[in-house]
Design a protein around this motif. Structure first.
Motif, PDB file in Angstrom:
ATOM      1  N   GLY A 180       0.775  -1.237   0.000  1.00 48.25           N
ATOM      2  CA  GLY A 180       0.000   0.000   0.000  1.00 48.25           C
ATOM      3  C   GLY A 180       0.800   1.277   0.000  1.00 48.25           C
ATOM      4  N   ARG A 181       2.079   1.206  -0.426  1.00 48.81           N
ATOM      5  CA  ARG A 181       2.920   2.405  -0.429  1.00 48.81           C
ATOM      6  C   ARG A 181       3.442   2.746  -1.822  1.00 48.81           C
ATOM      7  NH1 ARG A 181       7.373   1.034   4.073  1.00 48.81           N
ATOM      8  NH2 ARG A 181       6.089  -0.205   5.517  1.00 48.81           N
ATOM      9  N   GLY A 182       2.778   2.267  -2.852  1.00 55.08           N
ATOM     10  CA  GLY A 182       3.310   2.423  -4.203  1.00 55.08           C
ATOM     11  C   GLY A 182       3.252   3.826  -4.749  1.00 55.08           C
ATOM     12  N   VAL A 183       2.317   4.644  -4.246  1.00 56.94           N
ATOM     13  CA  VAL A 183       2.106   5.970  -4.830  1.00 56.94           C
ATOM     14  C   VAL A 183       2.527   7.034  -3.829  1.00 56.94           C
ATOM     15  CG1 VAL A 183       0.423   7.571  -5.791  1.00 56.94           C
ATOM     16  CG2 VAL A 183       0.263   5.126  -6.315  1.00 56.94           C
ATOM     17  N   ASP A 184       3.689   7.589  -4.059  1.00 61.65           N
ATOM     18  CA  ASP A 184       4.138   8.742  -3.294  1.00 61.65           C
ATOM     19  C   ASP A 184       3.295   9.949  -3.706  1.00 61.65           C
ATOM     20  OD1 ASP A 184       6.026  11.284  -3.129  1.00 61.65           O
ATOM     21  OD2 ASP A 184       6.879   9.794  -1.757  1.00 61.65           O
ATOM     22  N   SER A 213     -12.489   0.357  -0.988  1.00 57.90           N
ATOM     23  CA  SER A 213     -11.846   1.383  -0.178  1.00 57.90           C
ATOM     24  C   SER A 213     -11.139   0.637   0.939  1.00 57.90           C
ATOM     25  CB  SER A 213     -12.873   2.360   0.386  1.00 57.90           C
ATOM     26  OG  SER A 213     -13.360   3.215  -0.636  1.00 57.90           O
ATOM     27  N   ALA A 214      -9.928   1.077   1.292  1.00 60.44           N
ATOM     28  CA  ALA A 214      -9.083   0.257   2.139  1.00 60.44           C
ATOM     29  C   ALA A 214      -8.410   1.059   3.240  1.00 60.44           C
ATOM     30  CB  ALA A 214      -8.000  -0.417   1.286  1.00 60.44           C
ATOM     31  N   ILE A 318      -5.369   3.564  12.874  1.00 60.75           N
ATOM     32  CA  ILE A 318      -5.977   3.244  11.582  1.00 60.75           C
ATOM     33  C   ILE A 318      -5.382   4.161  10.527  1.00 60.75           C
ATOM     34  CG2 ILE A 318      -8.123   3.146  10.248  1.00 60.75           C
ATOM     35  CD1 ILE A 318      -9.567   2.430  12.823  1.00 60.75           C
ATOM     36  N   ARG A 319      -4.829   3.547   9.491  1.00 56.50           N
ATOM     37  CA  ARG A 319      -4.150   4.292   8.421  1.00 56.50           C
ATOM     38  C   ARG A 319      -4.887   4.083   7.096  1.00 56.50           C
ATOM     39  NH1 ARG A 319      -0.460   2.451   4.769  1.00 56.50           N
ATOM     40  NH2 ARG A 319      -0.131   0.530   5.971  1.00 56.50           N
ATOM     41  N   PRO A 320      -5.357   5.155   6.461  1.00 53.66           N
ATOM     42  CA  PRO A 320      -5.993   5.003   5.143  1.00 53.66           C
ATOM     43  C   PRO A 320      -4.982   4.501   4.110  1.00 53.66           C
ATOM     44  CG  PRO A 320      -6.475   7.150   6.114  1.00 53.66           C
ATOM     45  CD  PRO A 320      -5.386   6.540   6.940  1.00 53.66           C
TER      46      PRO A 320
END
Length: 409
Positions: A180-184, A213-214, A318-320
């Motif tokens: 879930g970190r692909g888009v800076d 939505s995650a 909780i992290r979007p």
């Protein structure tokens, strides 16, 4: 159509052999140095084929430009470099089963493992295809190195055999998509595209335009440590409290009990000791408002633990992660319509699908860059039965090339 299978095979096998698994516990981005090994290889190959503006950003994304031959909007294409952390990805040995005969496929490094149409129904429609798998003890990594091979093959074709009319293209190969970190936040501006597509999907003709939505959640329970021989009235066992929390979770809302458009709450990691326990969850729902209620439920369960055992400390973070891209693509469906038109030109029957997951395109769309997900042919991902057809990858390559013509026409 041009036969791209030989080039795709060469690229896929080389890329899959590089261990580029991401690591959720790493504080850095990219989360693993191995991803940079693949990134630097792609930079060199893009330079060698004559791409423009090739660079590796400080946040680990490989960017490049394929100049257009006609005016028009700039189209972005993306694939991710990391492989899933859920299964072993060290020592991948990809292999090709040529002219698949429809029967069971066995694996040299795990003779008990069998891939067949009964296990993976999509195989039944791939008789005669060249099937790529790993050797049995690792995942293959076609998710998403098939996408990388497709885009690199298409880029080489555009640069060495220029099409009569072609829109300008921007390429991006991202790290850490699987965690879930692909888009800076800097990527949309650096990509500088009018709209984009990820090549990170499954069967030919599929266009994924809706996703979960995650959110990601972490619950940390801190107990009171004491010698077990003298623990009465003193010890507060964090693992015991974690067990109570797990027992209170709604059993019908787990991944293994849901399908279609049903959301879920998934406990995927439990680590700790009597003194401290850490539980990690992913929360998923197609309805963003309903997603929030899942987080509220976790907070309520944590509060209940504190109420029954006030000596314990419980925190909930909780992290979007990303939001349903349909919310934005309904407002501007042009990228979908162009992809459908390009698919029809190839004789495919395009199908808009929901995905019970997410892609880098989910986050890019949320940030204002419309980005549906297109097929690569990958199947049975995130495990040792993962496979992909070189012929499906060739179709995806043709789709990429047709899209750049479609946009320029």
């Amino acid at each position: 159509m041009t036969d791209f299978t030989a080039e795709l095979e060469d690229r896929l096998l080389r890329y899959c052999a590089i261990d580029s698994q991401s690591d959720e516990d790493s504080p850095t981005s990219p989360s693993t140095p191995e991803q940079l090994v693949l990134a630097r290889l792609l930079v060199q190959e893009l330079h060698d084929m004559g791409a423009a503006d090739v660079r590796l950003t400080e946040y680990g994304v490989v960017l490049a430009t394929i100049p257009g031959t006609a005016p028009g909007p700039t189209i972005g294409f993306l694939a991710h470099m990391d492989t899933a952390p859920q299964f072993n990805a060290t020592g991948v040995k990809p292999r090709v089963i040529r002219g698949y005969n429809g029967g069971p496929i066995t694996f040299p490094d795990d003779p008990a493992l069998v891939l067949s149409p009964e296990v993976s129904p999509a195989l039944a429609s791939h008789i005669g295809h060249d099937i790529v798998t790993a050797s049995g003890t690792t995942l293959l990594g076609a998710d998403d190195k098939s996408g990388i091979a497709i885009l690199m093959t298409a880029a080489r074709r555009m640069l060495t055999e220029p099409l009569a009319r072609r829109a300008p293209v921007r390429l991006a190969f991202t790290p850490d998509e699987e965690i879930g970190r692909g888009v800076d936040p800097r990527l949309p501006a650096d990509l500088a595209a009018d709209f984009a597509y990820t090549f990170d999907g499954g069967a030919p003709g599929e266009i994924e335009w809706e996703c979960f939505s995650a959110d990601n959640a972490q619950i940390t329970i801190t107990g009171v440590s004491a010698h077990p021989g003298y623990a009465k009235g003193r010890m507060v066992n964090a693992l015991t409290l974690a067990g109570k929390l797990i027992a209170a979770l709604p059993a019908a809302q787990t991944p293994e009990q849901t399908e279609g458009r049903e959301g879920f709450l998934h406990l995927y990691s439990l680590e700790g000791s009597a003194a401290r326990a850490e539980l990690r969850f992913i929360l998923r729902d197609f309805d963003t408002a309903a997603l929030a209620t899942r987080g509220e439920m976790l907070r309520a369960l944590a509060a209940a633990i504190v109420a029954t055992e006030p000596r314990a400390a419980v925190t909930v973070q909780i992290r979007p992660e990303y939001r349903n891209m349909r919310e934005k693509l309904e407002q501007d469906p042009r990228p979908l319509e162009r992809a459908e038109s390009a698919a029809r030109r190839l004789g495919l029957s395009p199908r808009r699908l929901s995905i019970r997951g997410g892609t880098d395109g989910s986050r890019l769309t949320e940030l204002g860059l419309p980005c549906p997900n297109l097929f690569t042919g990958m199947q049975e991902i995130h495990g040792p039965l993962e496979w992909v057809s070189l012929q499906d990858m060739a179709l995806a390559t043709e789709l990429c090339l047709t899209l750049v013509q479609e946009v320029a026409d």
